[in-house]
Design an enzyme around this catalytic site. Sequence first.
Site, PDB file in Angstrom:
ATOM      1  N   PRO A  16       0.786  -1.226   0.000  1.00  0.00           N
ATOM      2  CA  PRO A  16       0.000   0.000   0.000  1.00  0.00           C
ATOM      3  C   PRO A  16       0.826   1.287   0.000  1.00  0.00           C
ATOM      4  O   PRO A  16       1.871   1.374   0.632  1.00  0.00           O
ATOM      5  CB  PRO A  16      -0.826  -0.096   1.294  1.00  0.00           C
ATOM      6  CG  PRO A  16      -0.139  -1.103   2.129  1.00  0.00           C
ATOM      7  CD  PRO A  16       0.521  -2.061   1.180  1.00  0.00           C
ATOM      8  N   ASN A  17       0.286   2.250  -0.738  1.00  0.00           N
ATOM      9  CA  ASN A  17       0.815   3.622  -0.853  1.00  0.00           C
ATOM     10  C   ASN A  17       2.052   3.737  -1.743  1.00  0.00           C
ATOM     11  O   ASN A  17       2.501   4.848  -2.022  1.00  0.00           O
ATOM     12  CB  ASN A  17       1.102   4.230   0.538  1.00  0.00           C
ATOM     13  CG  ASN A  17      -0.163   4.350   1.372  1.00  0.00           C
ATOM     14  OD1 ASN A  17      -1.115   4.996   0.955  1.00  0.00           O
ATOM     15  ND2 ASN A  17      -0.206   3.705   2.533  1.00  0.00           N
ATOM     16  N   ARG A  24       4.444  11.057  -2.659  1.00  0.00           N
ATOM     17  CA  ARG A  24       4.338  10.652  -1.262  1.00  0.00           C
ATOM     18  C   ARG A  24       5.633  10.947  -0.494  1.00  0.00           C
ATOM     19  O   ARG A  24       6.687  10.368  -0.794  1.00  0.00           O
ATOM     20  CB  ARG A  24       4.086   9.137  -1.223  1.00  0.00           C
ATOM     21  CG  ARG A  24       4.112   8.554   0.152  1.00  0.00           C
ATOM     22  CD  ARG A  24       4.188   7.035   0.134  1.00  0.00           C
ATOM     23  NE  ARG A  24       4.098   6.528   1.484  1.00  0.00           N
ATOM     24  CZ  ARG A  24       4.357   5.290   1.833  1.00  0.00           C
ATOM     25  NH1 ARG A  24       4.714   4.411   0.922  1.00  0.00           N
ATOM     26  NH2 ARG A  24       4.254   4.921   3.075  1.00  0.00           N
ATOM     27  N   TYR A  29      10.924   9.112   0.670  1.00  0.00           N
ATOM     28  CA  TYR A  29      10.934   8.105  -0.392  1.00  0.00           C
ATOM     29  C   TYR A  29      11.535   8.583  -1.712  1.00  0.00           C
ATOM     30  O   TYR A  29      11.648   7.792  -2.650  1.00  0.00           O
ATOM     31  CB  TYR A  29       9.504   7.583  -0.620  1.00  0.00           C
ATOM     32  CG  TYR A  29       8.945   6.915   0.621  1.00  0.00           C
ATOM     33  CD1 TYR A  29       9.464   5.701   1.071  1.00  0.00           C
ATOM     34  CD2 TYR A  29       7.935   7.501   1.375  1.00  0.00           C
ATOM     35  CE1 TYR A  29       8.987   5.093   2.215  1.00  0.00           C
ATOM     36  CE2 TYR A  29       7.436   6.902   2.524  1.00  0.00           C
ATOM     37  CZ  TYR A  29       7.978   5.696   2.939  1.00  0.00           C
ATOM     38  OH  TYR A  29       7.513   5.095   4.079  1.00  0.00           O
ATOM     39  N   ASN A  80       8.138  -5.516  -1.578  1.00  0.00           N
ATOM     40  CA  ASN A  80       8.099  -4.384  -0.644  1.00  0.00           C
ATOM     41  C   ASN A  80       6.703  -4.400  -0.025  1.00  0.00           C
ATOM     42  O   ASN A  80       5.745  -3.909  -0.628  1.00  0.00           O
ATOM     43  CB  ASN A  80       8.363  -3.046  -1.348  1.00  0.00           C
ATOM     44  CG  ASN A  80       8.463  -1.906  -0.339  1.00  0.00           C
ATOM     45  OD1 ASN A  80       8.016  -2.049   0.804  1.00  0.00           O
ATOM     46  ND2 ASN A  80       9.039  -0.798  -0.745  1.00  0.00           N
ATOM     47  N   ALA A  83       3.468  -0.878   4.573  1.00  0.00           N
ATOM     48  CA  ALA A  83       3.015  -0.911   5.977  1.00  0.00           C
ATOM     49  C   ALA A  83       2.616  -2.312   6.431  1.00  0.00           C
ATOM     50  O   ALA A  83       2.689  -2.621   7.631  1.00  0.00           O
ATOM     51  CB  ALA A  83       1.852   0.064   6.168  1.00  0.00           C
ATOM     52  N   GLU A 104      12.724  -9.453   0.835  1.00  0.00           N
ATOM     53  CA  GLU A 104      11.977  -8.313   1.382  1.00  0.00           C
ATOM     54  C   GLU A 104      12.792  -7.062   1.147  1.00  0.00           C
ATOM     55  O   GLU A 104      13.998  -7.055   1.434  1.00  0.00           O
ATOM     56  CB  GLU A 104      11.761  -8.516   2.883  1.00  0.00           C
ATOM     57  CG  GLU A 104      11.093  -7.332   3.567  1.00  0.00           C
ATOM     58  CD  GLU A 104      11.074  -7.459   5.094  1.00  0.00           C
ATOM     59  OE1 GLU A 104      11.483  -8.515   5.617  1.00  0.00           O
ATOM     60  OE2 GLU A 104      10.671  -6.486   5.746  1.00  0.00           O
ATOM     61  N   HIS A 106      12.920  -2.562   1.280  1.00  0.00           N
ATOM     62  CA  HIS A 106      12.349  -1.275   1.665  1.00  0.00           C
ATOM     63  C   HIS A 106      13.191  -0.164   1.058  1.00  0.00           C
ATOM     64  O   HIS A 106      14.428  -0.272   0.994  1.00  0.00           O
ATOM     65  CB  HIS A 106      12.325  -1.122   3.185  1.00  0.00           C
ATOM     66  CG  HIS A 106      11.515  -2.182   3.844  1.00  0.00           C
ATOM     67  ND1 HIS A 106      10.146  -2.160   3.876  1.00  0.00           N
ATOM     68  CD2 HIS A 106      11.885  -3.343   4.437  1.00  0.00           C
ATOM     69  CE1 HIS A 106       9.697  -3.247   4.484  1.00  0.00           C
ATOM     70  NE2 HIS A 106      10.737  -3.990   4.828  1.00  0.00           N
ATOM     71  N   SER A 108      13.177   3.046   2.309  1.00  0.00           N
ATOM     72  CA  SER A 108      13.773   3.696   3.481  1.00  0.00           C
ATOM     73  C   SER A 108      14.400   2.623   4.380  1.00  0.00           C
ATOM     74  O   SER A 108      14.307   1.425   4.074  1.00  0.00           O
ATOM     75  CB  SER A 108      12.693   4.472   4.247  1.00  0.00           C
ATOM     76  OG  SER A 108      11.757   3.561   4.818  1.00  0.00           O
ATOM     77  N   ARG A 113      13.654   4.535  11.710  1.00  0.00           N
ATOM     78  CA  ARG A 113      12.449   5.378  11.739  1.00  0.00           C
ATOM     79  C   ARG A 113      11.626   5.089  13.009  1.00  0.00           C
ATOM     80  O   ARG A 113      12.162   4.646  14.006  1.00  0.00           O
ATOM     81  CB  ARG A 113      11.662   5.151  10.447  1.00  0.00           C
ATOM     82  CG  ARG A 113      12.476   5.524   9.194  1.00  0.00           C
ATOM     83  CD  ARG A 113      11.685   5.306   7.926  1.00  0.00           C
ATOM     84  NE  ARG A 113      10.493   6.145   7.891  1.00  0.00           N
ATOM     85  CZ  ARG A 113       9.474   5.962   7.040  1.00  0.00           C
ATOM     86  NH1 ARG A 113       9.537   4.970   6.154  1.00  0.00           N
ATOM     87  NH2 ARG A 113       8.428   6.761   7.061  1.00  0.00           N
TER      88      ARG A 113
HETATM   89  C1  DQA Z   1       8.489   1.062   3.245  1.00  0.00           C
HETATM   90  C2  DQA Z   1       8.679   1.284   4.772  1.00  0.00           C
HETATM   91  C3  DQA Z   1       7.379   1.029   5.517  1.00  0.00           C
HETATM   92  O1  DQA Z   1       7.561   1.267   6.904  1.00  0.00           O
HETATM   93  C4  DQA Z   1       6.301   1.965   5.018  1.00  0.00           C
HETATM   94  O2  DQA Z   1       5.062   1.669   5.647  1.00  0.00           O
HETATM   95  C5  DQA Z   1       6.157   1.965   3.537  1.00  0.00           C
HETATM   96  C6  DQA Z   1       7.365   1.905   2.707  1.00  0.00           C
HETATM   97  C7  DQA Z   1       9.760   1.427   2.464  1.00  0.00           C
HETATM   98  O3  DQA Z   1       9.850   1.015   1.311  1.00  0.00           O
HETATM   99  O4  DQA Z   1      10.620   2.144   2.983  1.00  0.00           O
HETATM  100  O5  DQA Z   1       5.058   2.126   3.000  1.00  0.00           O
HETATM  101  O6  DQA Z   1       8.215  -0.311   3.036  1.00  0.00           O
END
Ligand code: DQA
Length: 150
Positions: A16-17, A24, A29, A80, A83, A104, A106, A108, A113
């Site tokens: 998501p997102n 965003r 990011y 990825n 959340a 997996e 990410h 960030s 964080r």
């Molecule tokens: C994320 C890190 C997650 O904590 C966050 O909720 C995301 C992006 C990243 O790619 O850094 O949506 O997965």
Amino acid sequence: MTDLLDGRRVLVLNGPNLGRLGSREPDVYGAMTFADLVADCEKTGAELGLAVEVRQTDDEAELVGWLHEAADSKTPVVLNPAAFTHYSYALRDACAQRTAPLIEIHISNPAAREEFRHTSVVAAVATGTIAGFGPNSYRLALRALTTLTD
Ligand code: DQA
């Protein structure tokens, strides 16, 4: 290139997102849009001899379904989970069914964080985790897949 991946499809799945990359929280990011990311993953895949397919969803059930599809077809995955990383046991259970490497990733570094991001319920059932390298996390994961043999 290992036999495992030679000419093989790789799914790059995003939670998501992540479809909102570019607009965003660019301070976290970066400026790369999701469309840019898709193009970059496909280019990296082509350089590595992989047929990369990138997908994104805001829907947990859809993401779980894609992981089932990957498990059934023995397709390696770069994931990825966004959340969902931090709380989705459904996603973790789907990842645990993997029949090929699953990395997996990410953009960030969640460990640097907020505290709720320090937990990944997926990490223990992934082949490995790459985090904190911006969009390069995707490139590094695709490259890492080519070194795996299990
Ligand atoms: C994320 C890190 C997650 O904590 C966050 O909720 C995301 C992006 C990243 O790619 O850094 O949506 O997965």
